[in-house]
Scaffold this motif. Structure first.
Motif, PDB file in Angstrom:
ATOM      1  N   PRO A  87      20.516  22.409 -21.220  1.00 30.25           N
ATOM      2  CA  PRO A  87      21.404  22.487 -19.958  1.00 30.25           C
ATOM      3  C   PRO A  87      21.149  23.192 -18.794  1.00 30.25           C
ATOM      4  N   ILE A  88      20.455  24.000 -19.180  1.00 27.04           N
ATOM      5  CA  ILE A  88      20.222  25.904 -18.867  1.00 27.04           C
ATOM      6  C   ILE A  88      18.882  25.254 -18.012  1.00 27.04           C
ATOM      7  N   ARG A 148      17.070  22.527 -17.179  1.00 24.33           N
ATOM      8  CA  ARG A 148      16.692  21.472 -16.249  1.00 24.33           C
ATOM      9  C   ARG A 148      17.286  22.005 -15.214  1.00 24.33           C
ATOM     10  N   GLY A 205      16.594  21.635 -10.964  1.00 30.29           N
ATOM     11  CA  GLY A 205      16.654  20.371  -9.619  1.00 30.29           C
ATOM     12  C   GLY A 205      18.275  20.197  -8.972  1.00 30.29           C
ATOM     13  N   LEU A 208      22.249  18.686  -9.009  1.00 28.04           N
ATOM     14  CA  LEU A 208      23.162  18.071  -9.947  1.00 28.04           C
ATOM     15  C   LEU A 208      23.983  18.136  -8.751  1.00 28.04           C
ATOM     16  N   SER A 216      20.268  24.878  -7.606  1.00 21.80           N
ATOM     17  CA  SER A 216      19.580  24.578  -8.745  1.00 21.80           C
ATOM     18  C   SER A 216      19.151  25.753  -9.928  1.00 21.80           C
ATOM     19  N   THR A 217      19.891  25.822 -10.892  1.00 21.30           N
ATOM     20  CA  THR A 217      20.609  27.251 -12.021  1.00 21.30           C
ATOM     21  C   THR A 217      18.866  27.917 -12.547  1.00 21.30           C
TER      22      THR A 217
END
Lengths: 532, 151
Positions: A448-449, A451, A453, A455, A462-463
């Motif tokens: 999850p981290i 990915r 772009g 959300l 963007s994380t």
């Protein structure tokens, strides 16, 4: 006692900030000015503290207006202690920032803004600690907030703009609430001077008193990040440059706590809201630390422990007896130094490894033993391992709670013990993952981290930004950078020295708490300054 | 002391509009909201100063003076609002430069949690429930897959 010395901690940094702009092109001149200014503030604060302890509070009425309508600055034991600790911490962080220099801020960013803003922040903090009236307190808050807006968005990168926006909107809202509170206080009493208010508020109907108290407390609780109003902090602090985060974590929330103490002891001594505050303290402690346990990024873990430990201070304040206040003041002193030291150490980790995510770190205890020790000692101090000062502070608070003896106080004691254990757990987790586990065991972060772009189409977060951003440019220097390590070491040593000096410090905070509880020294000094 | 009803009505409207705007996503609107809030609060200072009077300058005219202190505070507050609004506008402009909009973005943690929920919702266990009653996460997943931007 009236003395112009009280003005210096506010005026000197502001003048220094002006000078820094004049010498904006010379980094060396800026550094010399900033250091000289902050050394002067530390010295002034030390003198003020000794005087406040020997001869009682010092006050000055600006421009000779009577105290109830003019601006006055008052330094009693609490203010002077806060001033000294904050000035010392600011100085250490400033020295630390020299070492970080271009690596942190990037070659293109306007570095010349940093020093003047930092000094303005220091002036704002001093002003808030010394303010003798509500409106001056507001101005102090605004000075430090305006400086913090600039510092938190320094460089204007994507992540910092995003985090800064939230921080600024929340701060603006709290400022608006504070102004409403001041207008209401003035409408009800005809003064904003704390000393005069303490007499006049008693004459008001209890409902009006309650309204004013709730307004003021809500404002300060936003600034101090007390639980229901704390969500902004762990999101906005970690993205800022390391020295900025460190000084914010050390000082800004404590200014809020200081304001709560001042208002609770001076204006509303027989507060009907103590139970409510105690509940807020319990929830802040427990929920804050649960957040810390769930995090994997060191800066975020520390931000959550910061929120959680605000609860300890509030616990002491909510007890509203000298014993609880003694513990709270002691705890604030301890926490400012320890929390700043920890953030600086994490800054060093980030400087060295390019990340603070414990998923990607490992083996630091072997590759950087000094760094590991510098993290371990304040971390254990924060968790409250005997005989360090965190343990002594918590012990004082628990003694205050037992002295109070109510059922809720015992709940708070239980919560504080659980929080200490969970703090130990959260920090031990960081320790074992970042410092202890061999580097080979480090796995890639989970899906999850990674990915990136958009959300949520609209907000498009963007994380990735928060984790890497400017640090991609960081030099991966394997040696410990001495200019950064020395101030950190100084803070770590200072936090440990608090243990050795706990006796004198504790009796000082006891006298400060007594002074707060009596109220008369503060009021008399302020009003005596009326005829210059 | 008698209160001025029209002033109070103006304060109410300004603060209500300000509070509504502050709840918006767009930073520019939030800032306009704070300007309205600030103006409402400045009027509140006027109300708190009590009875109206002549300009508070000594030796200028006869009769009772208005209370000068709240005016000084309101002036200070105006200056501070000006400064912070200017900074906020610069911030909104920078956000627009970087991302093409000036929305106040979501908390990073919220985002991570939603991302995790999002992953869950695409797993087989949760598909059935999602189809029956689409919740926020479900709709998010749908939007993301279709690439549509919610209005």
């Amino acid at each position: 006692m009236s003395d112009q010395l009280v003005l210096l901690p506010v005026i000197v940094p502001l003048l220094g900030a002006g000078l820094c702009f004049v010498f904006g092109r010379s980094a060396r001149a800026q550094r010399m000015i900033s250091v000289a200014v902050l050394v002067a503030v530390v010295a002034t604060a030390a003198v003020l503290m000794v005087r406040a302890d020997r001869y009682g509070p010092t006050s000055v009425t600006v421009a000779g207006w009577p105290a109830d309508i003019g601006i006055n600055l008052v330094a009693d034991r609490l203010s002077a202690l806060m001033l000294l600790v904050s000035a010392f911490v600011t100085l250490c962080v400033l020295l630390y920032s020299f070492g970080q220099g271009i690596v942190e801020f990037g070659r293109d960013s306007p570095l010349s803004v940093f020093h003047p803003t930092f000094l303005v922040l220091s002036a704002g903090v001093s002003n808030a600690f010394l303010a003798g009236d509500l409106f001056n307190l507001f101005v102090g808050f605004e000075i430090l907030l305006a400086a913090s807006y600039v510092l938190i968005t320094l460089g204007g990168t994507d992540a910092r703009i995003r985090a800064g926006t939230i921080y600024i909107v929340v701060s603006l809202l709290s400022s608006a609430l504070f102004l409403i509170a001041i207008a209401c206080v003035y409408a009800a009493t005809g003064t904003v001077s704390l000393a005069t208010l303490s007499g006049r508020l008693d004459d008001l109907p209890s409902a009006v008193q309650l309204l004013l108290q709730l307004l003021l407390l809500t404002t300060f609780c936003i600034k101090a990040a007390v639980f229901p109003l704390s969500a902004w902090l762990p999101d906005s602090y970690p993205t800022a440059p390391a020295p900025v985060t460190a000084v914010f974590a050390g000082l800004l929330t404590k200014v809020g706590v200081y304001a709560i103490i001042r208002v609770q002891t001076l204006l509303f001594p027989d507060s009907p809201l103590n139970d409510l505050l105690l509940w807020a303290a319990i929830l802040t402690m427990v929920i804050g630390i649960l957040g810390a346990v769930a995090q994997s990024d060191m800066k975020r873990v520390l931000s959550f422990t910061l929120v959680s430990h605000i609860g300890f201070m509030l616990f002491g304040v909510a007890l509203s007896d000298p014993l609880g206040l003694t513990g709270a003041v002691f705890y604030i002193t301890h926490h400012i130094i320890v929390q700043t030291a920890l953030f600086l150490v994490v800054g060093l980790v980030e400087y060295r490894e390019g990340t603070t995510n414990t998923d990607r770190l490992g083996g630091l205890a072997r590759t950087a033993p000094i760094l590991a020790v510098m993290f371990f000692v304040p971390a254990m101090n924060l968790a409250g391992i005997p005989p360090l000062s965190g343990f002594l502070g918590k012990l004082a608070l628990i003694r205050g709670g037992v002295g109070d003896g109510s059922a809720l106080a015992y709940v708070a004691i239980a919560a504080s013990l659980a929080t200490s254990l969970l703090t130990l757990y959260a920090l031990a987790k960081v320790w074992s993952r970042a410092f202890w586990q061999p580097l080979d065991d480090v796995t890639e972060p989970s899906a999850p981290i990674k990915r990136t772009g958009s959300l949520h189409g609209r907000s498009g977060v963007s994380t990735k930004t928060a984790i890497t951003s400017t640090w991609e440019r960081a030099v991966r220097d394997q040696r410990l950078p001495i200019p950064m390590a020395l101030p950190t070491l100084a803070l770590v040593l200072a936090s440990t020295a608090l243990t050795v000096a706990a006796g004198p410090l504790f009796s000082f905070t006891q006298r400060a708490a007594d002074e707060l509880h009596q109220r008369t020294p503060y009021i008399q000094t302020t009003l005596a300054g009326e005829s210059p | 002391m008698t209160l001025n009803l029209s002033l109070i009505a103006a304060i109410t409207v300004l603060i209500a509009c300000g509070a509504t705007l502050v709840l918006e996503r767009s930073l520019t609107r939030v800032l306009i909201g704070f300007v309205l809030l600030g103006n409402g609060i400045n009027l509140l200072f006027l109300v708190s100063s009590g009875d109206p009077g002549r300009a508070p300058i000594v030796g200028l005219g006869e009769g009772p003076m208005a209370d000068p202190l709240p005016q000084a505070m309101a002036l200070t507050a105006i200056v501070i609002t000006l400064g912070t609004t200017a900074f906020g506008l610069a911030l909104a402009y920078r956000a627009w430069q970087l991302t093409g909009h000036d929305d106040v973005q979501d908390d990073l943690e919220d985002d991570l949690i939603r991302r995790r929920a999002d992953l869950d919702s695409t797993s087989t266990t949760f598909d059935e429930i999602d189809d029956e009653m689409p919740d926020e996460d479900g709709s998010d997943a749908h939007e993301e897959s279709s690439g549509a931007v919610p209005s």
